[in-house]
Design a protein around this motif. Structure first.
Motif, PDB file in Angstrom:
ATOM      1  N   VAL A 186      46.169  22.948 -41.261  1.00  0.00           N
ATOM      2  CA  VAL A 186      45.036  22.048 -41.040  1.00  0.00           C
ATOM      3  C   VAL A 186      43.836  22.904 -40.665  1.00  0.00           C
ATOM      4  O   VAL A 186      43.918  23.716 -39.734  1.00  0.00           O
ATOM      5  CB  VAL A 186      45.320  21.015 -39.935  1.00  0.00           C
ATOM      6  N   LEU A 187      42.723  22.727 -41.379  1.00  0.00           N
ATOM      7  CA  LEU A 187      41.501  23.470 -41.092  1.00  0.00           C
ATOM      8  C   LEU A 187      40.503  22.564 -40.384  1.00  0.00           C
ATOM      9  O   LEU A 187      40.201  21.469 -40.865  1.00  0.00           O
ATOM     10  CB  LEU A 187      40.879  23.987 -42.398  1.00  0.00           C
ATOM     11  N   LEU A 228      44.797  16.030 -38.558  1.00  0.00           N
ATOM     12  CA  LEU A 228      43.727  16.053 -37.563  1.00  0.00           C
ATOM     13  C   LEU A 228      43.014  14.706 -37.551  1.00  0.00           C
ATOM     14  O   LEU A 228      42.737  14.131 -38.609  1.00  0.00           O
ATOM     15  CB  LEU A 228      42.732  17.169 -37.894  1.00  0.00           C
ATOM     16  N   SER A 229      42.727  14.199 -36.367  1.00  0.00           N
ATOM     17  CA  SER A 229      42.040  12.911 -36.250  1.00  0.00           C
ATOM     18  C   SER A 229      40.607  13.026 -36.756  1.00  0.00           C
ATOM     19  O   SER A 229      40.026  14.114 -36.777  1.00  0.00           O
ATOM     20  CB  SER A 229      42.057  12.430 -34.801  1.00  0.00           C
ATOM     21  N   PRO A 230      40.004  11.906 -37.178  1.00  0.00           N
ATOM     22  CA  PRO A 230      38.637  11.969 -37.719  1.00  0.00           C
ATOM     23  C   PRO A 230      37.614  12.560 -36.753  1.00  0.00           C
ATOM     24  O   PRO A 230      36.650  13.193 -37.188  1.00  0.00           O
ATOM     25  CB  PRO A 230      38.323  10.498 -38.028  1.00  0.00           C
ATOM     26  N   ASP A 231      37.795  12.362 -35.434  1.00  0.00           N
ATOM     27  CA  ASP A 231      36.848  12.922 -34.477  1.00  0.00           C
ATOM     28  C   ASP A 231      37.208  14.348 -34.057  1.00  0.00           C
ATOM     29  O   ASP A 231      36.556  14.926 -33.196  1.00  0.00           O
ATOM     30  CB  ASP A 231      36.742  12.020 -33.239  1.00  0.00           C
ATOM     31  N   LEU A 235      45.271  16.638 -32.741  1.00  0.00           N
ATOM     32  CA  LEU A 235      46.074  17.231 -33.807  1.00  0.00           C
ATOM     33  C   LEU A 235      47.492  16.724 -33.641  1.00  0.00           C
ATOM     34  O   LEU A 235      48.113  16.919 -32.586  1.00  0.00           O
ATOM     35  CB  LEU A 235      46.046  18.759 -33.717  1.00  0.00           C
ATOM     36  N   ALA A 236      48.021  16.056 -34.675  1.00  0.00           N
ATOM     37  CA  ALA A 236      49.385  15.519 -34.623  1.00  0.00           C
ATOM     38  C   ALA A 236      50.321  16.422 -35.405  1.00  0.00           C
ATOM     39  O   ALA A 236      49.968  16.927 -36.480  1.00  0.00           O
ATOM     40  CB  ALA A 236      49.427  14.100 -35.172  1.00  0.00           C
ATOM     41  N   VAL A 237      51.529  16.611 -34.880  1.00  0.00           N
ATOM     42  CA  VAL A 237      52.513  17.533 -35.440  1.00  0.00           C
ATOM     43  C   VAL A 237      53.836  16.789 -35.605  1.00  0.00           C
ATOM     44  O   VAL A 237      54.351  16.218 -34.644  1.00  0.00           O
ATOM     45  CB  VAL A 237      52.722  18.749 -34.512  1.00  0.00           C
ATOM     46  N   GLY A 238      54.388  16.800 -36.821  1.00  0.00           N
ATOM     47  CA  GLY A 238      55.690  16.196 -37.063  1.00  0.00           C
ATOM     48  C   GLY A 238      56.728  17.263 -37.361  1.00  0.00           C
ATOM     49  O   GLY A 238      56.432  18.254 -38.037  1.00  0.00           O
ATOM     50  N   ASP A 239      57.957  17.075 -36.860  1.00  0.00           N
ATOM     51  CA  ASP A 239      58.966  18.114 -37.029  1.00  0.00           C
ATOM     52  C   ASP A 239      60.275  17.573 -37.593  1.00  0.00           C
ATOM     53  O   ASP A 239      60.442  16.371 -37.787  1.00  0.00           O
ATOM     54  CB  ASP A 239      59.220  18.861 -35.715  1.00  0.00           C
ATOM     55  N   GLY A 240      61.198  18.494 -37.837  1.00  0.00           N
ATOM     56  CA  GLY A 240      62.470  18.150 -38.455  1.00  0.00           C
ATOM     57  C   GLY A 240      63.435  17.432 -37.550  1.00  0.00           C
ATOM     58  O   GLY A 240      64.476  16.951 -38.010  1.00  0.00           O
ATOM     59  N   GLU A 241      63.109  17.335 -36.268  1.00  0.00           N
ATOM     60  CA  GLU A 241      63.983  16.655 -35.320  1.00  0.00           C
ATOM     61  C   GLU A 241      63.475  15.276 -34.953  1.00  0.00           C
ATOM     62  O   GLU A 241      64.021  14.627 -34.052  1.00  0.00           O
ATOM     63  CB  GLU A 241      64.172  17.529 -34.079  1.00  0.00           C
ATOM     64  N   GLY A 242      62.420  14.814 -35.644  1.00  0.00           N
ATOM     65  CA  GLY A 242      61.988  13.430 -35.503  1.00  0.00           C
ATOM     66  C   GLY A 242      60.916  13.177 -34.467  1.00  0.00           C
ATOM     67  O   GLY A 242      60.672  12.024 -34.110  1.00  0.00           O
ATOM     68  N   TYR A 243      60.237  14.210 -33.987  1.00  0.00           N
ATOM     69  CA  TYR A 243      59.197  14.042 -32.967  1.00  0.00           C
ATOM     70  C   TYR A 243      57.800  14.114 -33.579  1.00  0.00           C
ATOM     71  O   TYR A 243      57.575  14.806 -34.576  1.00  0.00           O
ATOM     72  CB  TYR A 243      59.306  15.130 -31.905  1.00  0.00           C
ATOM     73  N   ILE A 244      56.866  13.422 -32.933  1.00  0.00           N
ATOM     74  CA  ILE A 244      55.441  13.571 -33.195  1.00  0.00           C
ATOM     75  C   ILE A 244      54.789  14.050 -31.907  1.00  0.00           C
ATOM     76  O   ILE A 244      54.777  13.344 -30.896  1.00  0.00           O
ATOM     77  CB  ILE A 244      54.782  12.263 -33.652  1.00  0.00           C
TER      78      ILE A 244
END
Length: 419
Positions: A186-187, A228-231, A235-244
């Motif tokens: 994400v930039l 990345l949120s519009p503002d 920063l949201a991160v999703g992983d292989g173990e089911g977490y955000i």
């Protein structure tokens, strides 16, 4: 109180965020994109793109394998996937083709970039100019343009974060040599940083001015989604173990850490246009959207457990083989339920590649295979890639003869007794 009504008319309150789902796909959600007008596009393992307006779908059909990524660009929608193609909608015309799976997309005002496991990046101009091919040499997982489209960032299986000059097609800088595959980028050009997520669970944010890195690694792996949120605050991160995980990029802290699903990964993330909701896709056949505020108090994904996650002790051996090898792509009912593969209902005695309404590979359409005990046994004994070279079926085998026999017995019972 008349003045209050005037104020509300001039400055209406934003709509309250609410939880909702988008249901209709027949397989896991692999990619999500949002448009300025509020439309949502979902890419799915069921070979289709869902275009959602007011939470109602229009199905964009044409891909011949799982769709991994989708992006809006002006009035056009681009999608790409396991059939090696980049398609433009409406219409679904093929505007680009690789020699391997396409797993990432990026758009600028005049170009589309594709990240492929064939070891290349494709640059596909919208103005009719010749395409560019950037040679990486190992699988590419993610690409992102600078706002003016002159620079491209890429990352992939070799763990390198590269910077490219788009006009020349030359690599100009290598920002990171991570050592493990980097899956997501994400930039944030306005604040001059880039975030990356890797297969070993590393989540870091690199300041492009100072070279300083901020580490938000929690040890869960692999990282499969970043948004990345519009503002630019979250920063949201999703992983292989089911977490955000949600990172506050103003205070540089983890604001929330939500277990989105008890079983299975989070493959896709996107913020709503107003930033109030976060959309997510995973092993369930629906896209989930939660209000960002109070995320940890929300309903989890995959409330209806997929058949391939059932307790194996509750199934016969034949059903276990079906759930492990077949159920994510095929249904047993007359309705294919928008799965990636055709329904297996009535498969015994059916000529391969003949079920109406399904996009078969040319190889299967041109074969003279009739599905029966012998041919199904051979399919899983040799593996689809050897038994039907060029088929879209994933490469897999069932090596034990008894397991194949039990699967065939289960299929015969399950596909002929249902209405």
């Amino acid at each position: 109180m008349r003045w209050l009504a005037v104020v509300f008319a001039l400055f209406p309150l934003p709509a309250l965020a609410e939880f909702f789902t988008l249901k209709g796909h027949g397989g896991p959600i692999m990619g999500i994109a949002t448009a300025p007008d509020g439309r949502i596009a979902t890419a799915s393992f069921d070979n289709s793109v869902g275009l959602w307006s007011d939470r109602r779908p229009e199905w964009l059909e044409g891909h011949e394998a799982a769709v991994n990524s989708v992006a809006f660009n002006g009035r056009a929608i681009y999608s790409a996937g396991d059939d090696f193609t980049l398609r433009r909608w409406p219409g679904g015309e093929v505007v680009g083709r690789h020699k391997g799976k396409i797993v990432g997309l990026a758009t600028s005002k005049t170009r589309v970039a594709t990240a492929s496991w064939d070891g290349t990046i494709g640059i596909w101009p919208e103005d009719g100019l010749p395409k560019q091919t950037l040679m990486v040499g190992s699988g590419v997982n993610a690409v992102v343009f600078s706002p003016d489209g002159s620079t491209l960032y890429s990352a992939g299986m070799d763990g390198a974060l590269r910077v490219w000059d788009v006009s020349s097609g030359q690599e100009t800088l290598r920002l990171i040599e991570h050592g493990f595959a980097i899956n997501e980028l994400v930039l944030n050009a306005k604040d001059n940083w880039i975030a990356y997520g890797a297969v070993d669970g590393v989540t870091r944010i690199l300041d492009l001015t100072t070279g300083e890195e901020r580490d938000f690694t929690l040890g869960r792996r692999p990282i499969l989604a970043l948004t990345l949120s519009p503002d630019r605050r979250l920063l949201a991160v999703g992983d292989g173990e089911g977490y955000i995980m949600v990172i506050d990029t103003l205070e540089w802290r983890i604001a929330q850490d939500f277990r989105a699903t008890l079983r299975g990964p989070v493959w896709a993330l996107a913020f709503s246009v107003d930033g109030q909701n976060i959309h997510a896709g995973g092993i369930d056949k629906a896209m989930y959207s939660w209000p960002v505020a109070g995320l940890d108090k929300q309903e989890q994904m995959a409330s209806d457990e997929p058949s391939f996650l059932k307790n194996p002790d509750e199934m016969s051996n034949g059903e276990r083989q079906f759930t492990r090898k077949c159920s994510i792509c095929h249904s047993l009912t007359p309705d294919s339920q928008r799965r990636a593969g055709p329904t297996l209902h009535g498969i015994f005695g059916r000529t391969a590649g003949t079920l109406p309404g399904y996009f078969y590979s040319d190889t299967l359409q041109d074969s003279d295979i009739v599905w029966n005990d012998k041919t199904i046994n051979a399919l899983f004994d040799e593996g689809p890639d050897h038994y039907i070279p060029g088929s879209k079926m994933p490469m897999q085998r069932i090596t034990q003869a008894q397991d194949r026999e039990d699967l065939i017995d289960f299929l015969r019972q399950a596909t002929t007794s249902r209405n």
